[in-house]
Enzyme design. Sequence first.
Site, PDB file in Angstrom:
ATOM      1  N   SER A   1       9.375  42.122-101.579  1.00 30.04           N
ATOM      2  CA  SER A   1       9.991  41.084-102.398  1.00 30.04           C
ATOM      3  C   SER A   1      10.666  41.666-103.636  1.00 30.04           C
ATOM      4  O   SER A   1      10.369  42.783-104.075  1.00 30.04           O
ATOM      5  CB  SER A   1       8.937  40.065-102.832  1.00 30.04           C
ATOM      6  OG  SER A   1       8.282  39.539-101.708  1.00 30.04           O
TER       7      SER A   1
HETATM    8  N1  SAM Z   1       3.950  41.084-100.245  1.00 28.81           N
HETATM    9  C1  SAM Z   1       4.844  41.962 -99.529  1.00 28.81           C
HETATM   10  C2  SAM Z   1       5.181  43.203-100.304  1.00 28.81           C
HETATM   11  O1  SAM Z   1       4.744  43.345-101.454  1.00 28.81           O
HETATM   12  O2  SAM Z   1       5.867  44.069 -99.732  1.00 28.81           O
HETATM   13  C3  SAM Z   1       6.094  41.280 -99.057  1.00 28.81           C
HETATM   14  C4  SAM Z   1       5.805  40.289 -98.022  1.00 28.81           C
HETATM   15  S1  SAM Z   1       7.142  39.942 -96.902  1.00 28.81           S
HETATM   16  C5  SAM Z   1       8.214  38.999 -97.884  1.00 28.81           C
HETATM   17  C6  SAM Z   1       6.264  38.770 -95.879  1.00 28.81           C
HETATM   18  C7  SAM Z   1       5.195  39.402 -95.011  1.00 28.81           C
HETATM   19  O3  SAM Z   1       4.389  38.381 -94.443  1.00 28.81           O
HETATM   20  C8  SAM Z   1       5.780  40.181 -93.852  1.00 28.81           C
HETATM   21  O4  SAM Z   1       5.304  41.496 -93.859  1.00 28.81           O
HETATM   22  C9  SAM Z   1       5.300  39.415 -92.629  1.00 28.81           C
HETATM   23  O5  SAM Z   1       5.064  40.224 -91.498  1.00 28.81           O
HETATM   24  C10 SAM Z   1       4.020  38.800 -93.155  1.00 28.81           C
HETATM   25  N2  SAM Z   1       3.556  37.627 -92.412  1.00 28.81           N
HETATM   26  C11 SAM Z   1       4.289  36.626 -91.875  1.00 28.81           C
HETATM   27  N3  SAM Z   1       3.482  35.729 -91.276  1.00 28.81           N
HETATM   28  C12 SAM Z   1       2.203  36.178 -91.444  1.00 28.81           C
HETATM   29  C13 SAM Z   1       0.925  35.685 -91.040  1.00 28.81           C
HETATM   30  N4  SAM Z   1       0.789  34.553 -90.357  1.00 28.81           N
HETATM   31  N5  SAM Z   1      -0.182  36.389 -91.390  1.00 28.81           N
HETATM   32  C14 SAM Z   1      -0.061  37.564 -92.086  1.00 28.81           C
HETATM   33  N6  SAM Z   1       1.131  38.084 -92.480  1.00 28.81           N
HETATM   34  C15 SAM Z   1       2.248  37.395 -92.163  1.00 28.81           C
END
Ligand code: SAM
Length: 222
Positions: free
Chosen positions: A61
């Site tokens: 992000s």
């Molecule tokens: N917090 C992260 C960072 O600091 O890099 C960025 C997060 S990214 C915007 C969103 C993340 O949520 C992705 O890696 C995606 O694979 C994960 N994600 C999506 N659905 C999910 C779920 N149901 N459970 C766990 N992770 C999930």
Amino acid sequence: MTDLAGERERLVRSLARNGIGDERVLEAVARVPRERFVPQHLVGDAYADRALPIGEGQTVSQPWVVARMTELLDVRPTDHVLEVGTGSGYQAAVLAQLVHDVVSVERHAPLAESAAARLAELGYGNVRVVLGDASAGYAPDAPYDRIIVTAATPLIHPELAGQLAPGGRLVAPVGSEQVQELIVRHADGREERHGGVQFVPLLGRAGFRRDGERDGPPPGPR
Ligand code: SAM
């Protein structure tokens, strides 16, 4: 050679100018080497205030959004925190400095593995990365003092909200797959709205799509 430390200081100053007022959060951002959380070919962009691709169609992000969500969480040093969506591990690293411990869940195995290795290598010993679907939370380690959802969610699932400890708070981008609003939900059900954001979608049981369906391209830049 690029002066990454200098760029990081400039980024922190720009976060402060752009409304991040919590000194603890600014100090935490100032200590995390974001260049270690982005792909090698994007190291030169590590301190641009924008989201960057990290593989698997996912993003780390935008620093302003990470700082804002951390500020809205209003963490305390004793807090036990759940992060839904580990991604690169950057948000977890920022939080790790301000709380007791972070359980961070990621559904993509390659991302979970590389984030866990990176966080361990950088010495963030109070973060545990778990592989799985946390769209309805992660019950084994509940209750949590704070919960942060770092993917766009259509709603705050009751099972997830139910994992908050009394007095706890949850921060999540809630809305459509295209655009969301940052919501702070308190354990007693009160909600506050904190402006528009754009995240990649939360998938899985309580997300936009169920596991097994194809991930679409990320809708926006965060
Ligand atoms: N917090 C992260 C960072 O600091 O890099 C960025 C997060 S990214 C915007 C969103 C993340 O949520 C992705 O890696 C995606 O694979 C994960 N994600 C999506 N659905 C999910 C779920 N149901 N459970 C766990 N992770 C999930």
